[in-house]
Structures are given as structure tokens and as C-alpha cells.
Design a protein around this motif. Structure first.
Motif, PDB file in Angstrom:
ATOM      1  N   UNK A   1      -7.195 -13.937  40.268  1.00  0.00           N
ATOM      2  CA  UNK A   1      -6.920 -14.828  39.135  1.00  0.00           C
ATOM      3  C   UNK A   1      -6.918 -16.309  39.503  1.00  0.00           C
ATOM      4  N   UNK A   2      -7.105 -16.597  40.787  1.00  0.00           N
ATOM      5  CA  UNK A   2      -7.128 -17.981  41.260  1.00  0.00           C
ATOM      6  C   UNK A   2      -5.936 -18.774  40.722  1.00  0.00           C
ATOM      7  N   UNK A   3      -4.739 -18.182  40.907  1.00  0.00           N
ATOM      8  CA  UNK A   3      -3.536 -18.892  40.481  1.00  0.00           C
ATOM      9  C   UNK A   3      -2.568 -18.996  41.647  1.00  0.00           C
ATOM     10  N   UNK A   4      -1.668 -19.952  41.551  1.00  0.00           N
ATOM     11  CA  UNK A   4      -0.586 -20.029  42.515  1.00  0.00           C
ATOM     12  C   UNK A   4       0.568 -19.238  41.909  1.00  0.00           C
ATOM     13  N   UNK A   5       1.062 -18.244  42.642  1.00  0.00           N
ATOM     14  CA  UNK A   5       2.040 -17.339  42.042  1.00  0.00           C
ATOM     15  C   UNK A   5       3.413 -17.978  41.894  1.00  0.00           C
ATOM     16  N   UNK A   6       4.056 -17.675  40.752  1.00  0.00           N
ATOM     17  CA  UNK A   6       5.443 -18.053  40.520  1.00  0.00           C
ATOM     18  C   UNK A   6       6.327 -16.849  40.764  1.00  0.00           C
ATOM     19  N   UNK A   7       7.628 -17.082  40.839  1.00  0.00           N
ATOM     20  CA  UNK A   7       8.563 -15.965  41.028  1.00  0.00           C
ATOM     21  C   UNK A   7       8.705 -15.119  39.772  1.00  0.00           C
ATOM     22  N   UNK A   8       8.444 -15.727  38.643  1.00  0.00           N
ATOM     23  CA  UNK A   8       8.620 -15.043  37.370  1.00  0.00           C
ATOM     24  C   UNK A   8       7.296 -14.399  36.922  1.00  0.00           C
ATOM     25  N   UNK A   9       7.284 -13.074  36.761  1.00  0.00           N
ATOM     26  CA  UNK A   9       6.019 -12.414  36.390  1.00  0.00           C
ATOM     27  C   UNK A   9       5.421 -12.964  35.104  1.00  0.00           C
ATOM     28  N   UNK A  10       6.289 -13.296  34.144  1.00  0.00           N
ATOM     29  CA  UNK A  10       5.781 -13.766  32.849  1.00  0.00           C
ATOM     30  C   UNK A  10       5.097 -15.118  32.981  1.00  0.00           C
ATOM     31  N   UNK A  11       5.612 -15.911  33.885  1.00  0.00           N
ATOM     32  CA  UNK A  11       4.966 -17.200  34.103  1.00  0.00           C
ATOM     33  C   UNK A  11       3.584 -16.990  34.742  1.00  0.00           C
ATOM     34  N   UNK A  12       3.448 -15.930  35.542  1.00  0.00           N
ATOM     35  CA  UNK A  12       2.120 -15.618  36.099  1.00  0.00           C
ATOM     36  C   UNK A  12       1.153 -15.144  35.013  1.00  0.00           C
ATOM     37  N   UNK A  13       1.676 -14.394  34.040  1.00  0.00           N
ATOM     38  CA  UNK A  13       0.820 -13.996  32.914  1.00  0.00           C
ATOM     39  C   UNK A  13       0.344 -15.228  32.139  1.00  0.00           C
ATOM     40  N   UNK A  14       1.254 -16.177  31.983  1.00  0.00           N
ATOM     41  CA  UNK A  14       0.882 -17.410  31.280  1.00  0.00           C
ATOM     42  C   UNK A  14      -0.240 -18.134  32.023  1.00  0.00           C
ATOM     43  N   UNK A  15      -0.102 -18.180  33.345  1.00  0.00           N
ATOM     44  CA  UNK A  15      -1.138 -18.850  34.148  1.00  0.00           C
ATOM     45  C   UNK A  15      -2.487 -18.150  34.013  1.00  0.00           C
ATOM     46  N   UNK A  16      -2.448 -16.817  34.022  1.00  0.00           N
ATOM     47  CA  UNK A  16      -3.702 -16.055  33.880  1.00  0.00           C
ATOM     48  C   UNK A  16      -4.320 -16.352  32.516  1.00  0.00           C
ATOM     49  N   UNK A  17      -3.475 -16.346  31.486  1.00  0.00           N
ATOM     50  CA  UNK A  17      -3.965 -16.601  30.123  1.00  0.00           C
ATOM     51  C   UNK A  17      -4.616 -17.981  30.035  1.00  0.00           C
TER      52      UNK A  17
ATOM     53  N   UNK B   1      -7.149 -17.248  27.225  1.00  0.00           N
ATOM     54  CA  UNK B   1      -6.653 -16.261  26.255  1.00  0.00           C
ATOM     55  C   UNK B   1      -5.651 -16.935  25.331  1.00  0.00           C
ATOM     56  N   UNK B   2      -6.158 -17.628  24.331  1.00  0.00           N
ATOM     57  CA  UNK B   2      -5.291 -18.399  23.440  1.00  0.00           C
ATOM     58  C   UNK B   2      -5.523 -17.984  21.996  1.00  0.00           C
ATOM     59  N   UNK B   3      -4.421 -18.038  21.237  1.00  0.00           N
ATOM     60  CA  UNK B   3      -4.539 -17.798  19.791  1.00  0.00           C
ATOM     61  C   UNK B   3      -4.564 -19.155  19.106  1.00  0.00           C
ATOM     62  N   UNK B   4      -5.379 -19.307  18.122  1.00  0.00           N
ATOM     63  CA  UNK B   4      -5.535 -20.578  17.398  1.00  0.00           C
ATOM     64  C   UNK B   4      -5.807 -21.746  18.349  1.00  0.00           C
ATOM     65  N   UNK B   5      -6.391 -21.442  19.479  1.00  0.00           N
ATOM     66  CA  UNK B   5      -6.744 -22.499  20.408  1.00  0.00           C
ATOM     67  C   UNK B   5      -5.595 -23.101  21.201  1.00  0.00           C
ATOM     68  N   UNK B   6      -4.367 -22.651  20.961  1.00  0.00           N
ATOM     69  CA  UNK B   6      -3.276 -23.242  21.746  1.00  0.00           C
ATOM     70  C   UNK B   6      -2.207 -22.249  22.232  1.00  0.00           C
ATOM     71  N   UNK B   7      -1.799 -21.321  21.371  1.00  0.00           N
ATOM     72  CA  UNK B   7      -0.734 -20.392  21.747  1.00  0.00           C
ATOM     73  C   UNK B   7      -1.281 -19.324  22.708  1.00  0.00           C
ATOM     74  N   UNK B   8      -0.469 -18.927  23.688  1.00  0.00           N
ATOM     75  CA  UNK B   8      -0.902 -17.895  24.640  1.00  0.00           C
ATOM     76  C   UNK B   8      -1.049 -16.537  23.928  1.00  0.00           C
ATOM     77  N   UNK B   9      -2.181 -15.890  24.139  1.00  0.00           N
ATOM     78  CA  UNK B   9      -2.370 -14.542  23.586  1.00  0.00           C
ATOM     79  C   UNK B   9      -1.869 -13.534  24.629  1.00  0.00           C
ATOM     80  N   UNK B  10      -0.598 -13.233  24.501  1.00  0.00           N
ATOM     81  CA  UNK B  10       0.073 -12.431  25.515  1.00  0.00           C
ATOM     82  C   UNK B  10      -0.440 -10.992  25.537  1.00  0.00           C
ATOM     83  N   UNK B  11      -0.659 -10.452  24.344  1.00  0.00           N
ATOM     84  CA  UNK B  11      -1.111  -9.062  24.238  1.00  0.00           C
ATOM     85  C   UNK B  11      -2.459  -8.901  24.961  1.00  0.00           C
ATOM     86  N   UNK B  12      -3.368  -9.790  24.670  1.00  0.00           N
ATOM     87  CA  UNK B  12      -4.686  -9.724  25.302  1.00  0.00           C
ATOM     88  C   UNK B  12      -4.570  -9.877  26.821  1.00  0.00           C
ATOM     89  N   UNK B  13      -3.655 -10.737  27.243  1.00  0.00           N
ATOM     90  CA  UNK B  13      -3.491 -10.970  28.688  1.00  0.00           C
ATOM     91  C   UNK B  13      -3.016  -9.705  29.401  1.00  0.00           C
TER      92      UNK B  13
END
Ligand SMILES: Nc1nc2c(ncn2[C@@H]2O[C@H](COP(=O)(O)OP(=O)(O)OP(=O)(O)O)[C@@H](O)[C@H]2O)c(=O)[nH]1
Ligand SMILES: [Mg+2]
Length: 289
Positions: free
Chosen positions: A232-248, A253-265
């Protein structure tokens, strides 16, 4: 880092599995041996405790399927660990390998004593009958098709494809009985349920997908951070959810061009794990079980 979180509840034992278990119990009397498929990525979690009970001392060939998706070194350790007097173990890439000679040889070896006995009594040995069992989506039907070189059994990359028992004649020496993948009514350990979910043995529709993905993320952060960073070419955080955000964000993976599309991620993340995109990973250590 702790790979622990709130309890994840996964329970799954639909009606067709109860029926399948009953039919397998009945047919067990007719078979000479059992071929038990387990997923090489999770050799312990994909061991069905009901099968131990059902097998009732019959000689058993354990196939660690999807060997191509597991860590080769770990697979070797598992083979050594699982091998016993009446249990042979083979790790196979069912799709790419020429599996027939290995399976026929191992089966004949397991049945050697019985075949000899029959010969001594003047009974002409008949074909070995083996019941092929295992958790959903582990590759039972693919295995049977590959060995019989026919497309008899329906296969698919989702659990619950086979619904009833079906015989397949491989040759004059071997007959195989395909069975529906069965789980058991209660997972003794939460980890077992999650690993089955990650491997694709439980239907996504009934899974708490977000928790399963977060569990997988924590596991990989702890044991295989380099694979996550590379994929995913990301620098890992301690919080898994923050890593999902980075991947998104990386993938857009954004909804309406700005919000994170968590489900898709998380769906993408789980699919990529199952498709082996992060690398070959074994999720259970033979020394620890
Ligand atoms: N990479 C890889 N994929 C495999 C292997 N064996 C089976 N598969 C795939 O796993 C998926 C499930 O295969 P099936 O044969 O339908 O599994 P099953 O155990 O019969 O599943 P149920 O009937 O649902 O219990 C298919 O997409 C197969 O192509 C293997 O050794 N390696
Ligand atoms: Mg099947």
C-alpha cells in the motif's frame, strides 16, 4: 502492539450443513478412508472438530490446499507436525500441480494393510473409496475435478457451492465422494472464526466485515508490517483504522470526492489478502498450536 479487541461473534451453521453432517455420518460406513482438506494458510483453524469425530479411526490423508498462497517454510513445519501413523499429509497447489500421482500413491499406502488382507483372503481388491471433507471453499470440488480429469463437481470462489454428496470415479482404483463444506455450530476460539472469515470460508454477507478486516490489519501490523508497507506504500500507524484511511487516500476510495469510502476500502483489503496480493502468508504458527 496487542492483537486484541472486543469480542467478534461469528456463528454459522445453516440448515444444509446439518443435513450434510447427517449424510456424511451415514456414508462414512461405506468408505475406506477420509481425505481431509485444510487450508495451508490456516491449518489449525480449518481443522473441523466434527470431522475428527466423524472419521472414527479411518485412515486419513490430510491435504493442505492452496499451498501457493501460504508461506512455504511454515507449510513444511505443518506437514511435520500433522503427520502420524494413520495420517499422511500432502501440501498441494490443486490448480497448477499434477496432483493425481501423489494422491493415488498416498491413498494406496494408507490402504496397503487392508488391501493385503483382502488379497490374502482371496478377495479381489475393489476401488478404494474415499470421502473428501473440509470447511467451505477449501477446494474439495476442484480437487475432485482435477483428479478425475472431469468437470463433474461445481466449484466457485465462495463458500457453500456444493450442497449435496456426490460420487466421482477416478479410475479402477479410486472413487471419491464430494461433500458440502461444513463448519461446526460453535467456534471454540474467536481467532478460529476470524481466520476462517479471512480465508473466505464463511459468507461475507453474515460477517462483521469491518471487525474482521481490522483484526487482519492488526495481525499484519504485528507480524508482517513489511508486506502492508510494500503493497500500500504507506507509513504504518498504530491505529488500524488510521491505516485504512491512508489506504483509502492512496487509492482514491472517496465518496463524493472527499469522504473516505470505508466499506470499499475494507472490502478491497480483504479481497487482496484472499487473492494473495500482499504475499504468501500463513496465519498460524505450527510451533504455537
Ligand atoms: N490458489 C489456489 N486456489 C485454489 C486451490 N484449490 C482450490 N482453489 C480455489 O478455491 C475456490 C474454491 O474451490 P471449490 O473446489 O469450489 O471449494 P469447495 O471446498 O468445494 O467449496 P464448497 O463446496 O463451497 O464447500 C475456487 O476458486 C478454486 O479455484 C489451490 O490449491 N490454490
Ligand atoms: Mg464444493
Amino acid at each position: 502492539m496487542e492483537n486484541k479487541q472486543d469480542t467478534i461473534r461469528i456463528q454459522w451453521f445453516p440448515g444444509h450443513m446439518t443435513k450434510a453432517k447427517r449424510e456424511m455420518q451415514e456414508k462414512m460406513k461405506m468408505v475406506d478412508m477420509v481425505i481431509e482438506l485444510r487450508d495451508a494458510r490456516i491449518p489449525n483453524a480449518s481443522k473441523n472438530p466434527m470431522i475428527e469425530e466423524l472419521c472414527n479411526q479411518k485412515p486419513r490423508l490430510i491435504i493442505l490446499s492452496k499451498k501457493d498462497k501460504a508461506d512455504a517454510l511454515e507449510t513444511r513445519k505443518w506437514i511435520t507436525k500433522l503427520q502420524k501413523e494413520d495420517v499422511k499429509v500432502l501440501a498441494l497447489d490443486i490448480i497448477k500441480e499434477n496432483i493425481t500421482p501423489k494422491v493415488v500413491e498416498a491413498s494406496q499406502e494408507l490402504m496397503k494393510a487392508k488391501i493385503e488382507r483382502m488379497k490374502r483372503r482371496g478377495i479381489r481388491p475393489r476401488a478404494i473409496r474415499a470421502m473428501v471433507v473440509g470447511v467451505p471453499n477449501v477446494g474439495k470440488s476442484t480437487f475432485i475435478n482435477r483428479i478425475s480429469k472431469k468437470k463433474i463437481a461445481v466449484t466457485g470462489d465462495r463458500p457453500g457451492v456444493t450442497k449435496s454428496l456426490q460420487w466421482s470415479k477416478v479410475n479402477a482404483n479410486l472413487e471419491l465422494l464430494d461433500t458440502p463444506g461444513v463448519l461446526w455450530p460453535k467456534f471454540e476460539d474467536e481467532k478460529v472464526g476470524v481466520l476462517l472469515a479471512v480465508s473466505g470460508a464463511i459468507r461475507d454477507e453474515i460477517l462483521p466485515l469491518e471487525e474482521v478486516a481490522a483484526w487482519a490489519m492488526r495481525f499484519l501490523m504485528q507480524h508482517k508490517p513489511e508486506l502492508l508497507e510494500k503493497r500500500y506504500a504507506i507509513e504504518l500507524d498504530e491505529d488500524p483504522y488510521s491505516n485504512f484511511t491512508k489506504i483509502a487516500e492512496k487509492r482514491g476510495f472517496l465518496k463524493n470526492g472527499k469522504e473516505i469510502d470505508f466499506k470499499r476500502t475494507i472490502e478491497t483489503f480483504l479481497r487482496e489478502i484472499r487473492d494473495d496480493r500482499l504475499g504468501s502468508i500463513t496465519w498460524e504458527n505450527a510451533d504455537e498450536v
